[in-house]
Design a protein around this motif. Structure first.
Motif, PDB file in Angstrom:
ATOM      1  N   PHE A 108       0.819  -1.218   0.000  1.00 24.12           N
ATOM      2  CA  PHE A 108       0.000   0.000   0.000  1.00 24.12           C
ATOM      3  C   PHE A 108       0.849   1.263   0.000  1.00 24.12           C
ATOM      4  O   PHE A 108       1.945   1.308   0.566  1.00 24.12           O
ATOM      5  N   GLU A 109       0.307   2.266  -0.638  1.00 20.11           N
ATOM      6  CA  GLU A 109       0.969   3.567  -0.693  1.00 20.11           C
ATOM      7  C   GLU A 109       1.162   4.096   0.726  1.00 20.11           C
ATOM      8  O   GLU A 109       0.259   4.033   1.552  1.00 20.11           O
ATOM      9  N   GLY A 110       2.354   4.579   0.990  1.00 20.86           N
ATOM     10  CA  GLY A 110       2.686   5.046   2.329  1.00 20.86           C
ATOM     11  C   GLY A 110       3.241   3.956   3.230  1.00 20.86           C
ATOM     12  O   GLY A 110       3.717   4.246   4.325  1.00 20.86           O
ATOM     13  N   GLY A 111       3.204   2.702   2.769  1.00 25.88           N
ATOM     14  CA  GLY A 111       3.649   1.595   3.597  1.00 25.88           C
ATOM     15  C   GLY A 111       5.163   1.531   3.722  1.00 25.88           C
ATOM     16  O   GLY A 111       5.897   1.873   2.797  1.00 25.88           O
ATOM     17  N   TYR A 112       5.604   1.076   4.883  1.00 25.78           N
ATOM     18  CA  TYR A 112       7.035   0.891   5.134  1.00 25.78           C
ATOM     19  C   TYR A 112       7.236  -0.498   5.719  1.00 25.78           C
ATOM     20  O   TYR A 112       6.675  -0.818   6.774  1.00 25.78           O
ATOM     21  N   HIS A 113       8.050  -1.321   5.044  1.00 30.05           N
ATOM     22  CA  HIS A 113       8.264  -2.691   5.498  1.00 30.05           C
ATOM     23  C   HIS A 113       9.745  -3.039   5.634  1.00 30.05           C
ATOM     24  O   HIS A 113      10.081  -4.214   5.750  1.00 30.05           O
ATOM     25  N   GLY A 114      10.610  -2.034   5.624  1.00 32.66           N
ATOM     26  CA  GLY A 114      12.028  -2.274   5.820  1.00 32.66           C
ATOM     27  C   GLY A 114      12.840  -2.068   4.562  1.00 32.66           C
ATOM     28  O   GLY A 114      12.299  -1.827   3.472  1.00 32.66           O
ATOM     29  N   LEU A 115      14.158  -2.179   4.703  1.00 30.91           N
ATOM     30  CA  LEU A 115      15.059  -1.755   3.638  1.00 30.91           C
ATOM     31  C   LEU A 115      15.957  -2.859   3.088  1.00 30.91           C
ATOM     32  O   LEU A 115      16.886  -2.585   2.332  1.00 30.91           O
TER      33      LEU A 115
END
Length: 457
Positions: free
Chosen positions: A158-165
């Motif tokens: 989803f837009e705006g989602g952050y799940h790591g790098l």
């Protein structure tokens, strides 16, 4: 006063330690403001308090990125660490297991799928897990699980989602800042749908997922029940149930990233419980241990059994420090502490009170405020009266808060959301002082920004 970690901390101030850091750390890691106002150098922490190398004390309203759920250096955790260090400091990951790993896997099953299933005469299911070291590793294990269980490569995020790098997680992390520099090395298997903020947005989400499903072999939908780094964005109540039904219809796995929201942060043990949704896979980290790098990807037993074959001597996902003895013992103690003190219940009450207090702030001239959150995961979005993000005001205000003794972080793509994610043990008096100081700092920052940039008055 909290004792210093070492005498060396007292001989050099924040600026001196930061100069040494800049000599040896890669330049893209720690942001150091040219005026010396950010950051501070930590030397000690206890409960809701942090001390810097100059002996100044701060109320930590970040819980160290949401980790210190039961407070920094919880006495129960410290006792557990000391006891573990006396017996076993390191194990052998996926080869020779230790007792603490087995006990933790049992507890993760108990607090997730065993608690969620079997009600109303249904079949009680166990959770089966793969342990990792970091949050993004838990996400990448979940991505591997989905591909192996469904045979389909594509994942909707989803837009705006952050799940790591990590390189796998970058495919499903939305913000371009993070993935663009490495695009030539990424195999793009993530596609993005809008994250709804209101009930009216659900139609757009439905149309987007239908379009993606027609074009691509979707194996999973990955979502944060509440977006953290995306700006403390809470979806409408019908969103997760709708996603659950969509995944069931199309044979896709529903993966919930509860690395930030898990373990009582939102006022329930897991944020999905606010919406009555049981995922196929859940990703856990941050507050799992209260201060040790350990994460977990926990899946419904039948999903994990279909995705991962019995080991023949080589695990498809493992690492040297997988299921570290100290981390496992801390996690077991953290779960006991959260249950014993009902910290999820405390987060629900304190969070409702905090949002009410923040809504009572009168916006500084030329600004508009919006408060949102669940439990003690609360955001104050600051926008200019023309609708644009008041990024400069927020960053200035947070530096002023630091001077006053409060640690806060900005969230959202425009860094214009003041995020409150304190330890669940935080005192009401500490929050009261913080809200009052934030109102004053936003006023001061707005006036200063107007003087510097009169076009935004």
């Amino acid at each position: 006063m909290e004792p210093m970690e070492s005498e060396r901390g007292m001989t050099m101030g924040n600026r001196g330690w930061l100069e040494r850091l800049r000599e040896y750390e890669a330049p893209n890691v720690t942001f150091v403001d040219a005026d010396g106002g950010w950051p501070i150098v930590w030397v000690s922490a206890r409960g809701e308090w942090v001390w810097d190398v100059e002996g100044r004390r701060y109320v930590d309203l970040t819980a160290g990125f949401g980790v210190a759920m039961a407070g920094h250096r919880s006495p129960a955790l410290v006792r557990a660490i000391r006891a573990q260090l006396r017996s076993l400091l390191h194990g052998m990951g996926d080869v020779h297991p230790h007792v603490g790993k087995v006990e933790l896997l049992e507890q993760l099953s108990r607090i997730t799928f065993e608690r969620w299933t079997g009600q109303g005469g249904g079949r009680r299911l166990r959770g089966r897990a793969v342990l990792g070291c970091t949050g993004f590793e838990a996400v990448e294990i979940a991505l591997k699980t989905a591909q192996r269980a469904t045979g389909r490569p594509w994942v909707v995020a989803f837009e705006g989602g952050y799940h790591g790098l990590g390189y796998g997680a970058l495919n499903v992390t939305h913000r371009e800042l993070f993935w663009r520099p490495f695009e030539s090395q990424l195999r793009r298997f993530g596609c993005f749908a809008p994250f709804p903020g209101r009930e009216e947005d659900l139609g757009r989400v439905e149309r987007c997922l239908s379009r993606l499903q027609r074009r691509r072999a979707i194996g999973a939908v990955l979502v944060e029940p509440v977006q953290g780094r995306g700006g403390i964005r809470v979806p409408p109540a019908s969103f997760l149930p709708w996603l659950r039904a969509w995944c069931d219809r199309h044979g896709a796995l529903l993966i919930l990233d509860e690395i930030f929201t898990g373990f009582g942060r939102t006022g329930r043990w897991f944020a999905c419980e606010h919406f009555g949704v049981v995922p196929d896979v859940i990703c856990l980290g941050k507050a799992l241990t209260g201060g040790f790098p350990l994460s977990a990807c926990v899946g419904r037993s039948d999903v994990m059994e279909s995705a991962w074959p019995p080991s023949a001597g080589e695990a498809l996902h493992t690492s040297t420090f997988q299921g570290h003895p100290v981390g496992c013992r801390m996690a077991l103690e953290q779960i006991r502490e959260l249950e014993r003190r009902d910290l999820a219940g405390r987060a629900a009450g304190m969070g409702a009170w905090l949002m009410e207090r923040l809504r009572g702030l009168r916006p500084a001239p030329g600004l508009e405020y919006e408060v949102r959150g669940l439990g003690l995961m609360v955001g104050l979005e600051v926008r200019r009266s023309d609708g644009g993000p008041a990024t400069a005001v927020v960053l200035d205000a947070l530096k002023r808060m630091l001077v006053r003794g409060f640690l806060l972080l900005p969230e959202g793509a425009d860094a214009n959301v003041v995020a409150f994610t304190p330890p669940l043990t935080v005192s009401r008096a500490g929050l009261e002082r913080a809200v009052r100081a934030l109102g004053e700092c936003l006023d001061e920052a707005a006036r200063a920004t107007t003087r510097e940039r009169p076009d935004h008055a």
